[in-house]
Design a protein around this motif. Sequence first.
Motif, PDB file in Angstrom:
ATOM      1  N   PHE A  51      56.608 -40.725  14.543  1.00  0.00           N
ATOM      2  CA  PHE A  51      56.513 -41.936  13.729  1.00  0.00           C
ATOM      3  C   PHE A  51      57.571 -41.847  12.628  1.00  0.00           C
ATOM      4  O   PHE A  51      57.579 -40.908  11.836  1.00  0.00           O
ATOM      5  N   SER A  52      58.468 -42.832  12.604  1.00  0.00           N
ATOM      6  CA  SER A  52      59.582 -42.822  11.648  1.00  0.00           C
ATOM      7  C   SER A  52      59.555 -44.104  10.826  1.00  0.00           C
ATOM      8  O   SER A  52      60.272 -45.059  11.115  1.00  0.00           O
ATOM      9  N   GLY A  53      58.688 -44.139   9.837  1.00  0.00           N
ATOM     10  CA  GLY A  53      58.564 -45.331   9.023  1.00  0.00           C
ATOM     11  C   GLY A  53      57.844 -46.457   9.739  1.00  0.00           C
ATOM     12  O   GLY A  53      58.179 -47.638   9.556  1.00  0.00           O
ATOM     13  N   THR A  54      56.855 -46.110  10.540  1.00  0.00           N
ATOM     14  CA  THR A  54      56.079 -47.106  11.280  1.00  0.00           C
ATOM     15  C   THR A  54      55.206 -47.893  10.306  1.00  0.00           C
ATOM     16  O   THR A  54      54.334 -47.317   9.645  1.00  0.00           O
ATOM     17  N   VAL A  55      55.418 -49.187  10.236  1.00  0.00           N
ATOM     18  CA  VAL A  55      54.661 -50.031   9.315  1.00  0.00           C
ATOM     19  C   VAL A  55      53.412 -50.562  10.019  1.00  0.00           C
ATOM     20  O   VAL A  55      53.488 -51.124  11.110  1.00  0.00           O
ATOM     21  N   VAL A  56      52.259 -50.355   9.369  1.00  0.00           N
ATOM     22  CA  VAL A  56      50.968 -50.772   9.919  1.00  0.00           C
ATOM     23  C   VAL A  56      50.282 -51.673   8.899  1.00  0.00           C
ATOM     24  O   VAL A  56      50.181 -51.314   7.723  1.00  0.00           O
ATOM     25  N   PRO A  57      49.798 -52.848   9.307  1.00  0.00           N
ATOM     26  CA  PRO A  57      49.092 -53.729   8.366  1.00  0.00           C
ATOM     27  C   PRO A  57      47.859 -53.044   7.783  1.00  0.00           C
ATOM     28  O   PRO A  57      47.189 -52.245   8.461  1.00  0.00           O
ATOM     29  N   HIS A  58      47.544 -53.362   6.541  1.00  0.00           N
ATOM     30  CA  HIS A  58      46.364 -52.774   5.898  1.00  0.00           C
ATOM     31  C   HIS A  58      45.097 -53.103   6.682  1.00  0.00           C
ATOM     32  O   HIS A  58      44.145 -52.306   6.699  1.00  0.00           O
ATOM     33  N   ALA A  59      45.080 -54.243   7.361  1.00  0.00           N
ATOM     34  CA  ALA A  59      43.896 -54.625   8.144  1.00  0.00           C
ATOM     35  C   ALA A  59      43.645 -53.678   9.305  1.00  0.00           C
ATOM     36  O   ALA A  59      42.550 -53.667   9.881  1.00  0.00           O
ATOM     37  N   ARG A  60      44.653 -52.864   9.655  1.00  0.00           N
ATOM     38  CA  ARG A  60      44.495 -51.888  10.743  1.00  0.00           C
ATOM     39  C   ARG A  60      44.049 -50.512  10.240  1.00  0.00           C
ATOM     40  O   ARG A  60      44.026 -49.552  11.014  1.00  0.00           O
ATOM     41  N   LEU A  61      43.748 -50.394   8.953  1.00  0.00           N
ATOM     42  CA  LEU A  61      43.132 -49.172   8.436  1.00  0.00           C
ATOM     43  C   LEU A  61      41.660 -49.196   8.826  1.00  0.00           C
ATOM     44  O   LEU A  61      40.878 -50.008   8.327  1.00  0.00           O
ATOM     45  N   VAL A  62      41.274 -48.315   9.755  1.00  0.00           N
ATOM     46  CA  VAL A  62      39.922 -48.397  10.304  1.00  0.00           C
ATOM     47  C   VAL A  62      38.967 -47.357   9.737  1.00  0.00           C
ATOM     48  O   VAL A  62      37.752 -47.452   9.919  1.00  0.00           O
ATOM     49  N   ASP A  63      39.511 -46.351   9.036  1.00  0.00           N
ATOM     50  CA  ASP A  63      38.627 -45.332   8.465  1.00  0.00           C
ATOM     51  C   ASP A  63      39.397 -44.561   7.400  1.00  0.00           C
ATOM     52  O   ASP A  63      40.611 -44.380   7.502  1.00  0.00           O
ATOM     53  N   VAL A  64      38.698 -44.136   6.365  1.00  0.00           N
ATOM     54  CA  VAL A  64      39.302 -43.307   5.327  1.00  0.00           C
ATOM     55  C   VAL A  64      38.214 -42.403   4.767  1.00  0.00           C
ATOM     56  O   VAL A  64      37.070 -42.830   4.599  1.00  0.00           O
ATOM     57  N   ARG A  65      38.571 -41.142   4.523  1.00  0.00           N
ATOM     58  CA  ARG A  65      37.571 -40.212   4.004  1.00  0.00           C
ATOM     59  C   ARG A  65      38.209 -39.200   3.066  1.00  0.00           C
ATOM     60  O   ARG A  65      39.414 -38.940   3.117  1.00  0.00           O
ATOM     61  N   ASP A  66      37.372 -38.629   2.223  1.00  0.00           N
ATOM     62  CA  ASP A  66      37.798 -37.595   1.275  1.00  0.00           C
ATOM     63  C   ASP A  66      37.749 -36.244   1.986  1.00  0.00           C
ATOM     64  O   ASP A  66      36.674 -35.808   2.412  1.00  0.00           O
ATOM     65  N   PRO A  67      38.878 -35.556   2.135  1.00  0.00           N
ATOM     66  CA  PRO A  67      38.869 -34.279   2.858  1.00  0.00           C
ATOM     67  C   PRO A  67      38.080 -33.193   2.143  1.00  0.00           C
ATOM     68  O   PRO A  67      37.695 -32.198   2.765  1.00  0.00           O
ATOM     69  N   LYS A  68      37.834 -33.375   0.824  1.00  0.00           N
ATOM     70  CA  LYS A  68      37.083 -32.367   0.073  1.00  0.00           C
ATOM     71  C   LYS A  68      35.582 -32.554   0.209  1.00  0.00           C
ATOM     72  O   LYS A  68      34.793 -31.675  -0.136  1.00  0.00           O
ATOM     73  N   GLY A  69      35.176 -33.724   0.662  1.00  0.00           N
ATOM     74  CA  GLY A  69      33.755 -33.992   0.800  1.00  0.00           C
ATOM     75  C   GLY A  69      33.190 -33.391   2.072  1.00  0.00           C
ATOM     76  O   GLY A  69      33.904 -32.812   2.896  1.00  0.00           O
ATOM     77  N   LYS A  70      31.903 -33.552   2.240  1.00  0.00           N
ATOM     78  CA  LYS A  70      31.241 -33.085   3.445  1.00  0.00           C
ATOM     79  C   LYS A  70      31.748 -33.880   4.634  1.00  0.00           C
ATOM     80  O   LYS A  70      31.817 -35.112   4.578  1.00  0.00           O
ATOM     81  N   PRO A  71      32.152 -33.197   5.712  1.00  0.00           N
ATOM     82  CA  PRO A  71      32.652 -33.927   6.878  1.00  0.00           C
ATOM     83  C   PRO A  71      31.639 -34.967   7.354  1.00  0.00           C
ATOM     84  O   PRO A  71      30.449 -34.677   7.487  1.00  0.00           O
ATOM     85  N   LEU A  72      32.134 -36.163   7.573  1.00  0.00           N
ATOM     86  CA  LEU A  72      31.252 -37.222   8.048  1.00  0.00           C
ATOM     87  C   LEU A  72      31.030 -37.094   9.544  1.00  0.00           C
ATOM     88  O   LEU A  72      31.897 -36.611  10.278  1.00  0.00           O
TER      89      LEU A  72
END
Length: 394
Positions: free
Chosen positions: A219-240
């Motif tokens: 991936f070399s500067g691949t632009v993805v719309p914000h609407a395609r963000l399907v998940d986000v998590r805190d790596p320091k938290g308990k794994p979901l």
Amino acid sequence: MSTAIIDVATPHGLDEAAFAAALARIAELAPEHDAAGRFPAAAFELLRPTGVLALTVPVELGGLGRGIAEAVEVIERVGAADPSVGLILQWNYVNHLALRHPDNPWPRELAERVLRSAATDGTLINGVNVERELGSLSRGGLPATTATRLPSGDWRIDGEKAYATGISGLSWFTVTATTAEPEPKIATFLLDRSAPDWEVLPTWNHLGLRASDTQSVLFSGTVVPHARLVDVRDPKGKPLPRPGRQALPLLLAANYNGVAIATRDWLVRYLHTRVPTALGAPLATVPRFHDRVGEIEAAIQTSRALLRQGVAALVAGKQSPLFGLAKHVATATAIRVTESALDLTGNPGLDRKNPLERHHRDAMVGRIHTPQSDAVLAQLGRDAIALGRPEELS
């Protein structure tokens, strides 16, 4: 050869005649796909009209609405025809089952769009998550691939991913990346083939599952719309919990059971047709071959029974060590069965005009798939040791 010893009535909802015909042709094409080491496009063209690609898509979205039990039955048969095809297809099922899960974090519109496209167009989906330095996300760590928020609100993805199974034939794929911000998070994006500035790197040159098309992606500067963000998590938290992921080891087990079944079937045909001049009768009449084939059959049926125990536990909503154990046993069984068949057949088994050496190469790849045997066995050992603590025995 029949595998009815432990079969149960599990209607997959497919046209059985069409499915069986497709599998027969896929098995014929398997040597060609193995030699080429490319995505087995012809196999998926054969499967699309059967409805197999939408087996686990909900009925209301145009699919057959089947679950893990039926998916395991299908993958076991596809794996016997060509486990490279089975590996790509089982990832499709893992993702579909995850999208159906009530705890799936995706926006509903995106999840339904992906599922519906499998029913209408026979599309495939998989995740592009692994990195060579990081290994599997299941082992922890932050991806080196980055996601940077742009002034427009969209995201730019940069980095290289490895082992993207089936990438040349995927219509959809998810990408995990570390967000470029003071407190980084792990974000997952949904991409389709129209996304800009990415390319497949032809790095897959493995011993087995050569047609699984498990390449690298840059991936070399691949632009993805914000609407395609399907998940986000805190790596320091308990794994979901990862919805639907319990199906992964069971489907992998089914694929490698397929390799063992194909090995047994070829071996039995060989023993019936091989007539040494000194013997004057088929090898199938020799008692020592009965014992060895009996050992092979026992191993296969044990693995298949364990897998179906794991399926029953998952259907019942249980968390069970059977999931990983089924995958470990299926992999070990496929390796042992192919090695035994090679030992019995000698030079013909190693001849590339026969499928046995390919089955053995394919079986060996099972060791690299998550969950790996070391993790499965270590957890089983910890659980067993914990049960033996003095306070547990009193």
